[in-house]
Each structure stands twice: as C-alpha cells, then as structure tokens.
Design a protein around this motif. Structure first.
Motif, PDB file in Angstrom:
ATOM      1  N   VAL A  78      17.555 -20.519 -26.503  1.00  0.00           N
ATOM      2  CA  VAL A  78      18.612 -20.145 -27.447  1.00  0.00           C
ATOM      3  C   VAL A  78      19.933 -19.953 -26.704  1.00  0.00           C
ATOM      4  O   VAL A  78      20.992 -20.392 -27.169  1.00  0.00           O
ATOM      5  N   SER A  79      19.878 -19.347 -25.536  1.00  0.00           N
ATOM      6  CA  SER A  79      21.089 -19.126 -24.738  1.00  0.00           C
ATOM      7  C   SER A  79      21.726 -20.457 -24.335  1.00  0.00           C
ATOM      8  O   SER A  79      22.952 -20.622 -24.415  1.00  0.00           O
ATOM      9  N   ASP A  80      20.902 -21.420 -23.913  1.00  0.00           N
ATOM     10  CA  ASP A  80      21.418 -22.745 -23.546  1.00  0.00           C
ATOM     11  C   ASP A  80      22.063 -23.441 -24.740  1.00  0.00           C
ATOM     12  O   ASP A  80      23.142 -24.026 -24.623  1.00  0.00           O
ATOM     13  N   LYS A  81      21.386 -23.373 -25.887  1.00  0.00           N
ATOM     14  CA  LYS A  81      21.938 -23.991 -27.093  1.00  0.00           C
ATOM     15  C   LYS A  81      23.258 -23.337 -27.495  1.00  0.00           C
ATOM     16  O   LYS A  81      24.199 -24.002 -27.912  1.00  0.00           O
ATOM     17  N   LYS A  82      23.311 -22.026 -27.350  1.00  0.00           N
ATOM     18  CA  LYS A  82      24.528 -21.283 -27.695  1.00  0.00           C
ATOM     19  C   LYS A  82      25.683 -21.707 -26.778  1.00  0.00           C
ATOM     20  O   LYS A  82      26.802 -21.927 -27.247  1.00  0.00           O
ATOM     21  N   GLU A  83      25.406 -21.845 -25.491  1.00  0.00           N
ATOM     22  CA  GLU A  83      26.444 -22.284 -24.550  1.00  0.00           C
ATOM     23  C   GLU A  83      26.935 -23.692 -24.886  1.00  0.00           C
ATOM     24  O   GLU A  83      28.139 -23.964 -24.821  1.00  0.00           O
TER      25      GLU A  83
END
Length: 114
Positions: A78-83
């Motif tokens: 989720v963090s990667d997608k958010k970035e």
C-alpha cells in the motif's frame, strides 16, 4: 508561440487562436479529470493504509478473491502504491499548471488582437 504570419488576415489569426484555445481547454479538462481521479485514488490508499495498521488480519483483493496477507507485506504494498500515486499526482498538477498558463497566455493574446 510563433509569431503570426503577416500575410494572414486578422480573422484567420483570430480563428487560429480560438482553435488553439479550444484544444487547450479540452486538454486542460482531461488533465483536471485525471488529477481528480488520482486524488480520489490517493485518498483510498490513505484509508487502506490506516486500515492495514488498525487490523490484526489484513486482507487484499486479488481479482475476485479476498486473500489474507501478512500485515508488513500489505503495508509495504500500500505504501508503494501510495508513493506512485503521489508522484503521478505531482506530475499531473505540473501539467495542469502549464496548460493553464498556456491557456491564459492565448486568451490574453486573443484579447490583444481586438
């Protein structure tokens, strides 16, 4: 923008400006819609990020299946997608600003040809 050809008549030049303004307005509308879509997606990812941290057994939708996934893996995903979304959003905002500036310049140029 290129200088108008002196052999062009005033109405031709004005029509070209109107055509360019219409094209830029359409492009700006598309970019604005893209920005709004990215903002909505980013909000969803922020909500998902909060949910991952608040739950003991996070799940992820894979196709039509809801699959349990380790908390740390899902948080990283989720963090990667958010970035990615944040980078895309910044690029779209820059494009939107450039298009708006170009549109403002063309409109000003149109008014100056009166």
């Amino acid at each position: 923008m290129t200088e108008p050809n002196p052999s062009q008549t005033e109405p031709e030049n004005k029509q070209q400006l109107v055509n360019q303004i219409n094209i830029l307005e359409k492009n700006l509308q598309q970019v604005t819609e893209r920005r709004r879509s990215l903002e909505q997606s980013l909000q969803e990812l922020q909500s998902a990020e909060e949910h991952v941290h608040d739950t003991d057994q996070p799940m992820r939708l894979v196709g039509n299946l809801l699959v349990s996934q380790p908390k740390d893996e899902l948080a990283a995903y989720v963090s990667d997608k958010k970035e990615e979304q944040e980078r895309s959003l910044e690029n779209v905002k820059e494009s939107e600003e450039k298009l708006q500036d170009q549109l403002d310049d063309l409109k000003e140029n149109f008014l100056d040809t009166d």
